[in-house]
Write a protein that holds these residues in place. Structure first.
Motif, short mmCIF file in Angstrom:
data_model
loop_
_atom_site.label_atom_id
_atom_site.label_comp_id
_atom_site.label_asym_id
_atom_site.label_seq_id
_atom_site.Cartn_x
_atom_site.Cartn_y
_atom_site.Cartn_z
N GLN A 70 0.80 -1.21 0.00
CA GLN A 70 0.00 0.00 0.00
C GLN A 70 0.85 1.28 0.00
N VAL A 71 1.98 1.24 -0.70
CA VAL A 71 2.87 2.40 -0.67
C VAL A 71 2.21 3.63 -1.29
N LEU A 72 1.35 3.42 -2.29
CA LEU A 72 0.71 4.57 -2.95
C LEU A 72 -0.23 5.29 -1.99
N SER A 73 -1.07 4.55 -1.30
CA SER A 73 -1.98 5.18 -0.36
C SER A 73 -1.23 5.76 0.83
N GLN A 74 -0.11 5.11 1.23
CA GLN A 74 0.68 5.64 2.33
C GLN A 74 1.26 7.00 1.97
N LEU A 75 1.70 7.14 0.73
CA LEU A 75 2.25 8.42 0.29
C LEU A 75 1.19 9.50 0.36
N GLU A 76 -0.02 9.16 -0.05
CA GLU A 76 -1.10 10.13 -0.03
C GLU A 76 -1.40 10.58 1.41
N MET A 77 -1.46 9.62 2.33
CA MET A 77 -1.78 9.97 3.72
C MET A 77 -0.65 10.72 4.40
N LYS A 78 0.60 10.33 4.12
CA LYS A 78 1.73 11.03 4.71
C LYS A 78 1.86 12.45 4.16
N THR A 79 1.52 12.61 2.89
CA THR A 79 1.55 13.96 2.31
C THR A 79 0.50 14.84 2.97
N GLU A 80 -0.66 14.27 3.22
CA GLU A 80 -1.71 15.01 3.93
C GLU A 80 -1.25 15.36 5.35
N ALA A 81 -0.60 14.40 6.02
CA ALA A 81 -0.10 14.65 7.36
C ALA A 81 0.96 15.76 7.36
N LEU A 82 1.80 15.79 6.32
CA LEU A 82 2.82 16.82 6.22
C LEU A 82 2.18 18.20 6.07
N ASP A 83 1.13 18.28 5.25
CA ASP A 83 0.43 19.56 5.07
C ASP A 83 -0.16 20.05 6.40
N ALA A 148 6.85 20.22 17.24
CA ALA A 148 6.16 20.21 15.94
C ALA A 148 7.15 20.34 14.79
N VAL A 149 8.17 21.16 14.96
CA VAL A 149 9.21 21.30 13.93
C VAL A 149 9.93 19.98 13.72
N ARG A 150 10.25 19.30 14.83
CA ARG A 150 10.92 17.99 14.72
C ARG A 150 10.04 16.98 14.00
N GLN A 151 8.75 16.97 14.33
CA GLN A 151 7.84 16.04 13.68
C GLN A 151 7.70 16.35 12.20
N LYS A 152 7.64 17.62 11.85
CA LYS A 152 7.54 17.99 10.44
C LYS A 152 8.75 17.49 9.66
N GLU A 153 9.94 17.64 10.23
CA GLU A 153 11.15 17.16 9.55
C GLU A 153 11.11 15.65 9.36
N ASN A 154 10.62 14.92 10.37
CA ASN A 154 10.53 13.46 10.26
C ASN A 154 9.54 13.03 9.18
N ILE A 155 8.40 13.71 9.15
CA ILE A 155 7.39 13.36 8.13
C ILE A 155 7.91 13.66 6.74
N GLN A 156 8.63 14.78 6.59
CA GLN A 156 9.19 15.14 5.29
C GLN A 156 10.13 14.05 4.78
N LYS A 157 10.93 13.48 5.68
CA LYS A 157 11.84 12.40 5.29
C LYS A 157 11.05 11.18 4.81
N GLN A 163 7.89 8.75 -1.95
CA GLN A 163 7.75 9.25 -3.32
C GLN A 163 8.60 8.45 -4.29
N SER A 164 9.82 8.12 -3.88
CA SER A 164 10.70 7.34 -4.73
C SER A 164 10.14 5.94 -4.96
N LYS A 165 9.67 5.29 -3.89
CA LYS A 165 9.12 3.94 -4.01
C LYS A 165 7.82 3.94 -4.81
N ALA A 166 6.97 4.94 -4.57
CA ALA A 166 5.69 5.01 -5.27
C ALA A 166 5.89 5.25 -6.77
N ALA A 167 6.84 6.09 -7.10
CA ALA A 167 7.11 6.37 -8.52
C ALA A 167 7.57 5.10 -9.24
#
Length: 509
Positions: A70-83, A148-157, A163-167
């Protein structure tokens, strides 16, 4: 045909990522054929190299899916979490800046310095209490902002890795569809393949819906586990505080600060659970209760100065701890009795349908090869690895991480601490509805899309009829003008002819 149908579907699990480009095969199949309307498609190509390339692509898809289900859906949810986390950081930056601006005359004192001015046992003035609370709130705001800054950096990673795996997986799906289109000439190999692919798309959509719910509930569950540990530590620190002599101000302050830090982290984790399950009404630790906890935390260092206030604050912390434990138990029950059972059932059906589709495609490839080559072709049906041969336990934890969990030193690696007694079945709040757990079902989603399509078609039809009426009116007005112009011209011609005839008659006479 496998040549684009599953990826073009509005409900396909493959094409659920809006940030990725559409599949090139979607347009190429339509262009090549066209075809679907007039029966003229590209010439099928069935050679050993193409078959082997197709089987190798299936193997690579299976390996990618097994490594990252489910890497595609995970990317979508993590992107939403990052926003959402980006918005949270911006909000906390503003709040921290506002609190800094409130400091009078450049007062940069911290909570410890403000506490020195209050004598043990003496009732602090309102001004003194507010000064201590103001310093404390500023430290809380900084702690929340930094976390929150630390969490944002972790989610970005995590997003970058996904993104690489989903592509790569997206490209493999596109290649698979292109090869099937090449093998079957842009058409379905059989009605059965068409039916199986449509069924698999529906099941994949249902599985993706359940996996999304599973991820959100398990992420919220993890946050509540940390919140319970942190509340346990805070309650224990708060209970031990009266045993510290008044003269040991440094020790008393450190213990109160540790209690505060755990309360702040617990509040952040409860809010994080709310963020992930925003459509769920929590039976315990609702927003009002969290707000009460936050207000109490603001006055930790004032409440520690008197027995009465210390006792009252301690009751607040203990009640919150018990209700947080009840909420965690509620999460556990939802996951065990609903989500896990539904996921196991749909995963079994996906595996069966996926295998049946593979078998049908291999059978069709063999028939197509025999039709062209005039001989049987040996194709090992087990040569490809099933894309859905996934471990259920690993699948259930896919994407769940502590990157968004607020941590403290006391709770970083420890087990769940001093959990209150579990609630009985009679005491437990009712389970949420399926719609609250999963969101709109696939059937509802499809019905909504159909209704939107029908509404769009109705609006377009209404618009076109209006345009036609307007065009008819314009044509009618123009026709009336032309007819009037013709009548006027005819009358003038008649008058001219009559004048000529009268003139000719007068000349004769």
């Amino acid at each position: 045909m496998g040549c684009g149908q599953s990826t073009d579907s509005a409900f396909s699990n493959r094409g659920s990522i809006s940030s990725l480009k559409p599949y090139p095969q979607q347009s190429s199949v339509e262009d090549s054929g066209a075809a679907h309307g007039n029966g003229v498609g590209p010439e099928p190509v069935v050679d050993r190299e193409t078959v082997e390339e197709y089987l190798q692509t299936e193997r690579e898809i299976g390996e990618a899916r097994r490594a990252d289900p489910q890497v595609l859906s995970q990317l979508e949810m993590k992107t939403e979490a990052l926003d959402k986390m980006t918005q949270k950081v911006e909000r906390l930056e503003r709040e921290y800046g506002d609190l800094q601006a409130l400091a009078k005359d450049g007062d940069q004192s911290d909570t410890k310095k403000a506490l020195v001015a209050i004598k043990r046992g003496a009732r602090a003035s309102t001004a003194e209490e507010e000064r201590v609370a103001g310093c404390n709130n500023k430290e809380i705001a900084k702690q929340a902002r930094d976390e929150a800054v630390r969490q944002k950096e972790n989610i970005q990673k995590e997003v970058d890795q996904l993104q690489s795996k989903a592509a790569r997986l997206q490209n493999l799906y596109t290649k698979q569809d292109a090869l099937l289109s090449k093998i079957f000439g842009g058409e379905y190999g059989s009605d059965l393949e068409n039916k199986l692919e449509e069924e698999l798309d529906a099941l994949e959509a249902q599985k993706a819906r359940i996996m999304e719910a599973n991820f959100k509930w398990r992420q919220a569950q993890m946050m509540m586990e940390f919140a319970c540990r942190q509340l346990a530590v805070a309650v224990q620190k708060w209970q031990d505080l009266p045993d510290i002599p008044d003269t040991s101000l440094e020790v008393r302050y450190t213990m109160a600060a540790e209690a505060r830090n755990n309360l702040v982290a617990a509040s952040q984790n409860i809010e994080g659970a709310h963020r992930y399950l925003s459509n769920v009404e929590f039976p315990y630790c609702n927003p009002d209760e969290v707000d009460t906890l936050n207000k109490a935390t603001s006055y930790v260092f004032t409440d520690m100065q008197s027995e009465e206030r210390h006792s009252h604050a301690g009751q607040c912390y203990e009640i919150t701890h018990k209700r947080a434990a009840a909420l965690l138990q509620w999460f556990d029950q939802v996951l065990t009795t609903t989500i896990m059972e539904d996921l196991a059932q749909v995963n079994k059906r996906v595996k069966e349908t996926s295998l049946a589709l593979r078998q049908e495609r291999i059978r069709l490839i063999k028939l197509k090869a025999k039709e062209i080559w005039g001989a049987d072709v040996d194709v090992d049906i087990d040569a490809g690895v099933s894309a859905d041969d996934e471990d259920l336990n690993a699948m259930m934890m896919q994407g769940v991480s502590d990157s968004e969990v607020a941590k403290t030193e006391e709770t970083a690696d420890g087990p769940r601490a001093k959990t209150p007694p579990p609630l009985t079945a009679e005491e437990m709040a009712p389970m949420p509805s399926n719609e609250a757990i999963f969101g709109l079902s696939y059937e509802q989603f499809k019905e909504d899309l159909d209704n939107m399509r029908e509404q769009h078609e109705t609006e377009v039809d209404h618009f076109m009829r209006g345009q036609e009426r307007q065009a008819d009116k314009i044509r009618g007005d123009l026709e009336a003008k032309l007819n009037a112009r013709r009548r006027n011209r005819a009358m003038r011609n008649l008058e001219e002819r009559q004048k000529r005839e009268l003139a000719a008659g007068a000349a004769v006479s």
